[in-house]
Design a protein around this motif. Structure first.
Motif, PDB file in Angstrom:
ATOM      1  N   TYR A 376       0.859  -1.183   0.000  1.00 25.47           N
ATOM      2  CA  TYR A 376       0.000   0.000   0.000  1.00 25.47           C
ATOM      3  C   TYR A 376       0.899   1.238   0.000  1.00 25.47           C
ATOM      4  O   TYR A 376       1.778   1.358   0.860  1.00 25.47           O
ATOM      5  CB  TYR A 376      -0.863   0.069   1.254  1.00 25.47           C
ATOM      6  N   LEU A 377       0.664   2.166  -0.901  1.00 25.48           N
ATOM      7  CA  LEU A 377       1.316   3.468  -0.830  1.00 25.48           C
ATOM      8  C   LEU A 377       0.296   4.450  -0.284  1.00 25.48           C
ATOM      9  O   LEU A 377      -0.779   4.632  -0.863  1.00 25.48           O
ATOM     10  CB  LEU A 377       1.817   3.922  -2.200  1.00 25.48           C
ATOM     11  N   LEU A 378       0.642   5.057   0.843  1.00 20.57           N
ATOM     12  CA  LEU A 378      -0.284   5.934   1.556  1.00 20.57           C
ATOM     13  C   LEU A 378       0.346   7.310   1.752  1.00 20.57           C
ATOM     14  O   LEU A 378       1.569   7.442   1.829  1.00 20.57           O
ATOM     15  CB  LEU A 378      -0.613   5.340   2.932  1.00 20.57           C
ATOM     16  N   SER A 379      -0.494   8.320   1.834  1.00 23.34           N
ATOM     17  CA  SER A 379      -0.008   9.647   2.212  1.00 23.34           C
ATOM     18  C   SER A 379      -0.697  10.069   3.500  1.00 23.34           C
ATOM     19  O   SER A 379      -1.864   9.736   3.730  1.00 23.34           O
ATOM     20  CB  SER A 379      -0.270  10.686   1.115  1.00 23.34           C
ATOM     21  N   LYS A 380       0.036  10.783   4.340  1.00 22.47           N
ATOM     22  CA  LYS A 380      -0.565  11.350   5.540  1.00 22.47           C
ATOM     23  C   LYS A 380      -1.245  12.652   5.149  1.00 22.47           C
ATOM     24  O   LYS A 380      -0.584  13.645   4.838  1.00 22.47           O
ATOM     25  CB  LYS A 380       0.490  11.600   6.619  1.00 22.47           C
ATOM     26  N   GLY A 381      -2.554  12.626   5.113  1.00 27.69           N
ATOM     27  CA  GLY A 381      -3.286  13.782   4.601  1.00 27.69           C
ATOM     28  C   GLY A 381      -3.202  13.810   3.081  1.00 27.69           C
ATOM     29  O   GLY A 381      -2.642  12.927   2.444  1.00 27.69           O
ATOM     30  N   VAL A 382      -3.755  14.845   2.514  1.00 25.25           N
ATOM     31  CA  VAL A 382      -3.778  14.976   1.056  1.00 25.25           C
ATOM     32  C   VAL A 382      -2.417  15.442   0.553  1.00 25.25           C
ATOM     33  O   VAL A 382      -1.812  16.343   1.124  1.00 25.25           O
ATOM     34  CB  VAL A 382      -4.871  15.971   0.622  1.00 25.25           C
ATOM     35  N   ASN A 383      -1.939  14.813  -0.515  1.00 23.03           N
ATOM     36  CA  ASN A 383      -0.696  15.231  -1.170  1.00 23.03           C
ATOM     37  C   ASN A 383      -0.984  15.370  -2.658  1.00 23.03           C
ATOM     38  O   ASN A 383      -1.145  14.380  -3.365  1.00 23.03           O
ATOM     39  CB  ASN A 383       0.410  14.203  -0.916  1.00 23.03           C
ATOM     40  N   ASN A 384      -1.063  16.601  -3.125  1.00 23.53           N
ATOM     41  CA  ASN A 384      -1.364  16.873  -4.539  1.00 23.53           C
ATOM     42  C   ASN A 384      -0.108  17.179  -5.365  1.00 23.53           C
ATOM     43  O   ASN A 384      -0.211  17.665  -6.499  1.00 23.53           O
ATOM     44  CB  ASN A 384      -2.339  18.051  -4.660  1.00 23.53           C
ATOM     45  N   LYS A 385       1.056  16.896  -4.791  1.00 25.98           N
ATOM     46  CA  LYS A 385       2.313  17.188  -5.488  1.00 25.98           C
ATOM     47  C   LYS A 385       2.914  15.952  -6.156  1.00 25.98           C
ATOM     48  O   LYS A 385       4.008  16.017  -6.701  1.00 25.98           O
ATOM     49  CB  LYS A 385       3.321  17.783  -4.499  1.00 25.98           C
ATOM     50  N   LEU A 386       2.220  14.853  -6.101  1.00 28.83           N
ATOM     51  CA  LEU A 386       2.721  13.601  -6.673  1.00 28.83           C
ATOM     52  C   LEU A 386       2.431  13.546  -8.167  1.00 28.83           C
ATOM     53  O   LEU A 386       1.558  14.264  -8.670  1.00 28.83           O
ATOM     54  CB  LEU A 386       2.056  12.416  -5.971  1.00 28.83           C
ATOM     55  N   PRO A 387       3.136  12.686  -8.908  1.00 27.51           N
ATOM     56  CA  PRO A 387       2.822  12.516 -10.334  1.00 27.51           C
ATOM     57  C   PRO A 387       1.362  12.111 -10.520  1.00 27.51           C
ATOM     58  O   PRO A 387       0.774  11.443  -9.669  1.00 27.51           O
ATOM     59  CB  PRO A 387       3.772  11.392 -10.767  1.00 27.51           C
ATOM     60  N   MET A 388       0.787  12.505 -11.644  1.00 29.65           N
ATOM     61  CA  MET A 388      -0.620  12.228 -11.907  1.00 29.65           C
ATOM     62  C   MET A 388      -0.878  10.760 -12.222  1.00 29.65           C
ATOM     63  O   MET A 388      -2.002  10.268 -12.114  1.00 29.65           O
ATOM     64  CB  MET A 388      -1.117  13.104 -13.063  1.00 29.65           C
ATOM     65  N   THR A 389       0.144  10.035 -12.670  1.00 25.27           N
ATOM     66  CA  THR A 389      -0.022   8.614 -12.974  1.00 25.27           C
ATOM     67  C   THR A 389       0.992   7.796 -12.167  1.00 25.27           C
ATOM     68  O   THR A 389       1.911   8.341 -11.538  1.00 25.27           O
ATOM     69  CB  THR A 389       0.197   8.319 -14.479  1.00 25.27           C
ATOM     70  N   ASP A 390       0.827   6.484 -12.206  1.00 22.79           N
ATOM     71  CA  ASP A 390       1.717   5.577 -11.466  1.00 22.79           C
ATOM     72  C   ASP A 390       2.896   5.088 -12.304  1.00 22.79           C
ATOM     73  O   ASP A 390       3.636   4.207 -11.868  1.00 22.79           O
ATOM     74  CB  ASP A 390       0.922   4.368 -10.960  1.00 22.79           C
ATOM     75  N   GLU A 391       3.060   5.654 -13.488  1.00 26.99           N
ATOM     76  CA  GLU A 391       4.101   5.154 -14.403  1.00 26.99           C
ATOM     77  C   GLU A 391       5.491   5.231 -13.780  1.00 26.99           C
ATOM     78  O   GLU A 391       6.343   4.374 -14.050  1.00 26.99           O
ATOM     79  CB  GLU A 391       4.064   5.942 -15.710  1.00 26.99           C
ATOM     80  N   TYR A 392       5.726   6.255 -12.949  1.00 24.61           N
ATOM     81  CA  TYR A 392       7.052   6.440 -12.363  1.00 24.61           C
ATOM     82  C   TYR A 392       7.478   5.222 -11.532  1.00 24.61           C
ATOM     83  O   TYR A 392       8.664   4.967 -11.358  1.00 24.61           O
ATOM     84  CB  TYR A 392       7.090   7.708 -11.517  1.00 24.61           C
ATOM     85  N   MET A 393       6.505   4.472 -11.001  1.00 26.02           N
ATOM     86  CA  MET A 393       6.828   3.329 -10.150  1.00 26.02           C
ATOM     87  C   MET A 393       7.442   2.175 -10.921  1.00 26.02           C
ATOM     88  O   MET A 393       8.087   1.311 -10.343  1.00 26.02           O
ATOM     89  CB  MET A 393       5.556   2.814  -9.466  1.00 26.02           C
ATOM     90  N   TYR A 394       7.212   2.152 -12.234  1.00 27.06           N
ATOM     91  CA  TYR A 394       7.614   1.007 -13.038  1.00 27.06           C
ATOM     92  C   TYR A 394       8.688   1.337 -14.079  1.00 27.06           C
ATOM     93  O   TYR A 394       9.046   0.505 -14.886  1.00 27.06           O
ATOM     94  CB  TYR A 394       6.378   0.405 -13.728  1.00 27.06           C
ATOM     95  N   GLU A 395       9.194   2.567 -14.022  1.00 30.73           N
ATOM     96  CA  GLU A 395      10.251   2.954 -14.958  1.00 30.73           C
ATOM     97  C   GLU A 395      11.578   2.354 -14.525  1.00 30.73           C
ATOM     98  O   GLU A 395      11.888   2.281 -13.339  1.00 30.73           O
ATOM     99  CB  GLU A 395      10.373   4.490 -15.009  1.00 30.73           C
ATOM    100  N   ASP A 396      12.382   1.923 -15.489  1.00 28.16           N
ATOM    101  CA  ASP A 396      13.718   1.417 -15.178  1.00 28.16           C
ATOM    102  C   ASP A 396      14.645   2.584 -14.898  1.00 28.16           C
ATOM    103  O   ASP A 396      14.552   3.619 -15.547  1.00 28.16           O
ATOM    104  CB  ASP A 396      14.267   0.604 -16.371  1.00 28.16           C
TER     105      ASP A 396
END
Length: 396
Positions: A376-396
């Motif tokens: 689980y990837l969780l944020s404490k409170g709202v975090n709107n500064k993250l990338p809009m998609t999850d692609e960054y998690m799977y990039e080499d």
């Protein structure tokens, strides 16, 4: 005057955030515990058919007053909505956290340490025989069919760190750091200041030696202590990770664990929780509980996710690694069977058969879907500064 008094009493309950109200008679009053970031302006005294509605549903009251033109908002509507939801969020008061902490202190904490000792302190030499070079004793991540166990464990560590969007000089806590490869790699690859904690003396000795050998004493610290003993006044982390620890907490202490993580994490910070998950809520099976993980409890996804709002955790991403763990255990079982005859005499035939059954049986349990492992990837409170998609998690 009765309407105004009722409104004031209702608005006073919004004690999270901060805002100003200008009433129809010109009086201005601040509410909340923070500096005001928006204003509610009453143009006239609103009409209410039922004055009891004011206290019972302030959101409905304000919404209808806006529709009628009685009020307007000055400032960002985002701030208005955020404050509304912040004051309707889950309430940790429904958990007896103080009572749980007292119970943990009154023997359960020592019992937990003994449970950890019985499994993880079998000896570094024992685990070194059949784990890979990283000494990772948790689910690996096989990106390719040809991956070796070591490559897959490094993939798991890198995949986990990548999800956390680490930045140089950020602070990272690893709750249950094992033999420390994750905190070491986090410091090497990202330049973070990493802290690991463990209750296992063998793991502590192993991590300490690794850190010293690599000359990372300034960037990586490890402590032999319970996660509950970390002082939030002394420690606040940008990111927190916990891999294979949640299963040891115990069912009744899950809220206490999440509350503690909340106190140690900065607002907007990210928390990666990696844990074995049951398919349905059920007690730990008797054999595992007696011989392998005394005191352990495998929660479910349903159970875990239902707790998150009460501790201000937002679920950003969830990933099942079930098939990865089945293969990991197959690899461990193969390695164990290849080395079991080389083990010292204190590991007798009954012990070897026990561990063989444990590793092979767990592989089957994951393969057949009786248990899962989830990140689980969780944020404490709202975090709107993250990338809009999850692609960054799977990039080499």
């Amino acid at each position: 005057m009765l309407k105004k008094a009722a409104l004031k009493a209702a608005l006073k309950l919004w004690n999270k955030g901060g805002f100003t109200v200008r009433f129809w008679d010109g009086e201005e009053k601040n509410y909340g515990k923070e500096n005001p970031n928006f204003k509610i302006i009453f143009h006239r005294e609103p009409e209410f058919k039922d004055i009891t509605q004011i206290g019972s549903n302030i959101v409905l009251t304000l919404g209808e007053a806006y529709m009628d033109g009685s009020i307007d908002f000055e400032g960002s509507l985002d701030d208005v909505i955020a404050t509304m939801f912040k004051n309707q969020a889950g309430d940790i008061k429904k958990y007896d956290l103080a009572g749980l902490r007292k119970k943990m202190f009154s023997g359960v904490e020592e019992e937990e340490k003994e449970n950890i000792h019985s499994h993880y302190d079998l000896g570094n030499d024992f685990y070194r025989k059949w784990l890979d070079r990283t000494m990772s004793y948790s689910c690996a991540y096989f990106k390719r069919p040809t991956d070796t166990l070591e490559e897959a464990q490094l993939h798991k560590i890198d995949h986990s760190l990548q999800k956390l969007l680490l930045r140089k000089n950020e602070t990272l806590l690893d709750i249950g750091c094992g033999w420390g490869w994750l905190i070491i790699r986090a410091a090497q690859l990202y330049g973070v200041n990493a802290v690991g904690i463990t209750l296992s003396e063998e793991q502590y000795d192993g991590v300490t030696a690794r850190i010293k050998k690599l000359g990372l004493e300034d960037k990586v610290k490890v402590h032999l202590l319970n996660y509950m003993d970390l002082d939030p006044k002394q420690y606040k982390f940008d990111k927190i990770v916990s891999i294979g620890m949640f299963e040891h907490v115990g069912k009744e202490f899950l809220p206490l664990y999440l509350h503690k993580v909340n106190t140690l994490l900065k607002d907007g910070g990210l928390f990666l929780l990696h844990s074995i998950m049951g398919f349905t809520e059920a007690p730990t099976n008797g054999w595992i509980k007696k011989y392998i993980f005394p005191g352990g409890y495998v929660p479910t996804v349903r159970e875990t996710v239902s707790l998150l709002p009460d501790f201000n955790f937002y679920l950003l991403h969830m990933e099942s690694l079930r098939r990865h763990y089945a293969r990991t255990l197959d690899e461990w079982h193969k390695n164990f069977m290849n080395c079991k005859d080389e083990l010292p005499e204190k590991y007798n035939e009954r012990f070897k058969r026990m561990w063989s059954l444990y590793l092979a049986g767990c592989a089957s349990a994951f393969r057949t879907g009786n248990i899962d492992v989830v990140q689980y990837l969780l944020s404490k409170g709202v975090n709107n500064k993250l990338p809009m998609t999850d692609e960054y998690m799977y990039e080499d």
